[in-house]
Design an enzyme around this catalytic site. Structure first.
Site, mmCIF file in Angstrom:
data_model
loop_
_atom_site.group_PDB
_atom_site.id
_atom_site.type_symbol
_atom_site.label_atom_id
_atom_site.label_comp_id
_atom_site.label_asym_id
_atom_site.label_seq_id
_atom_site.Cartn_x
_atom_site.Cartn_y
_atom_site.Cartn_z
ATOM 1 N N THR A 81 0.746 -1.176 0.158
ATOM 2 C CA THR A 81 -0.155 0.086 0.124
ATOM 3 C C THR A 81 0.818 1.166 -0.065
ATOM 4 O O THR A 81 0.636 2.347 -0.753
ATOM 5 C CB THR A 81 -0.862 -0.060 1.204
ATOM 6 O OG1 THR A 81 -1.802 -1.236 1.516
ATOM 7 C CG2 THR A 81 -1.863 1.293 1.187
ATOM 8 N N ASP A 128 -11.956 2.986 3.693
ATOM 9 C CA ASP A 128 -10.930 3.665 4.348
ATOM 10 C C ASP A 128 -10.379 4.697 3.520
ATOM 11 O O ASP A 128 -9.004 4.789 3.295
ATOM 12 C CB ASP A 128 -9.793 2.368 4.897
ATOM 13 C CG ASP A 128 -10.543 1.483 5.667
ATOM 14 O OD1 ASP A 128 -11.472 1.734 6.201
ATOM 15 O OD2 ASP A 128 -9.873 0.292 5.598
#
Length: 380
Positions: free
Chosen positions: A164, A242
């Site tokens: 990520t 998120d």
């Protein structure tokens, strides 16, 4: 593309200029005690900082003829601005953003403003820590778009997944970064139940960074508010899961947060991991709307902290409001507050018992630029 000699000329010009600057009731009693400690700490910390700031302001304003004073590094950087243009058709100083960044000497001490002309820039941008005081400035009527589609599973140069952190289209590791009128985009899609589709549009890891009239488009994990003090004003953030997350200590003013979730998701995932960290997300005067059903936040960290104030919460906000991410031990450690919000999603009746409707005194530490110590570094 600019000729080699042209690039060298720009670099020498920048180098010379930079060198010049060097001269609730269902809680147990234990949880109530823990919460009251939190309230006391936040309020007292705010009062102490406000008093200190007041004393400093008297000295600063007297010495500066009544003006606010920026910190020394930033003051020097603003005095010695350098402006270069980026245009894909070759009419600017550079054709790509990366070329312009490469021409800036490391450890520069002057504000470098990249005037980025309209267009779609398919570039992966990394601004290293040794390149502070960079500004991306776009055209408000036709903002440029910086786009990419990397995900956590995308293979890097060594063949291993990026993760990520490295999936970001634009990654800023430097301090004193500013962006105005820019679209940051990651076009990677997200399917419910899939793994590894996190695709970050922007990761901000430097401190004292500000974003004005910027847009952030993505699906899962759009805006990685990683660490440091940040200020977002008049910005648009879109995502599904998120889509604002990280350890950052950030104030979002007048921002529009748009969910593209198909089912149930979370808007924020704030990762404050211990009670001594000053990090947290504060949203003020904004709008939360879009599709699906969302939690305002879920606790990525045990002491996750998020506050919404004066914000319109549309009907997609779940009655519970907040999620502990399946760990009930976090219920008395997180700090999730709402203050004078409006809209159908602001009904507090169904909220989890560990969410808090803040009183005036409790909200004060979070609803001004003092939350990010902005008096000495924000140029609003």
């Amino acid at each position: 593309m600019a000729s080699i000699s042209h690039l060298q000329l720009i670099s020498l010009l920048l180098l010379s200029l930079f060198n010049a600057t060097l001269s609730s009731s269902s809680w147990s009693s234990d949880r109530d005690i823990e919460y009251n400690k939190w309230v006391s700490w936040n309020v007292e910390n705010y009062r102490r900082k406000a008093a200190l700031k007041g004393a400093e302001s008297i000295v600063e304003m007297t010495s500066a003829g009544g003006r606010n004073v920026l910190d020394v590094k930033l003051r020097l950087a603003e005095i010695n601005k350098v402006i270069v243009s980026v245009c894909q058709n070759g009419t600017g100083d550079f054709k790509t953003i990366r070329e312009a960044l490469n021409a800036i000497p490391l450890n520069n001490t002057s504000r470098v403003i990249l005037m980025i002309k309209p267009g779609v820039y398919r570039e992966k941008i990394i601004i290293p820590r040794a390149l502070p005081f960079v500004t991306f400035l776009g055209d408000a009527s036709d903002p440029p778009t910086i786009t990419g589609n990397d995900t956590a599973l995308t293979a890097g140069g060594d063949g291993r997944p990026l993760g990520t952190y490295h999936s970001a289209t634009v990654a800023v590791n430097a301090n004193y970064f500013v962006a105005a009128n820019i679209k940051f985009e990651n076009t990677a899609s997200h399917e419910i139940g899939s793994i590894g589709e996190q695709g970050v549009a922007l990761r901000i890891s430097g401190t004292k960074a500000a974003f004005y009239n910027c847009s952030f488009y993505g699906a899962q994990d759009t805006l990685y508010d990683h660490k440091g003090m940040h200020y977002f004003k008049n910005c648009y953030v879109q995502g599904s899961v998120d889509f604002i997350f990280g350890y950052g200590r950030s104030l979002y003013e007048n921002c529009y947060l748009n969910s593209t979730a198909e089912k149930v998701a979370s808007l924020t995932a704030q990762k404050r991991t211990n009670a001594s960290l000053s990090s947290g997300f504060s949203f003020k005067d904004g709008v939360v709307t879009g599709s699906g059903q969302i939690y305002l936040g879920r606790a990525w960290g045990d002491y996750s902290r998020v506050i919404f104030s004066f914000t319109f919460l549309d009907k997609l906000v779940l009655p519970q409001g907040w999620s502990d991410w399946g760990d009930q031990n976090r219920d008395y450690k997180v700090y999730y507050g709402e203050y004078k919000c409006s809209g159908p999603g602001a009904n507090f009746t169904g909220r989890v018992p560990w969410a808090r409707m803040l009183r005036d005194e409790e909200a004060k530490p979070f609803i001004g630029i003092h939350f990010v110590e902005g008096y000495s570094w924000l140029i609003i």
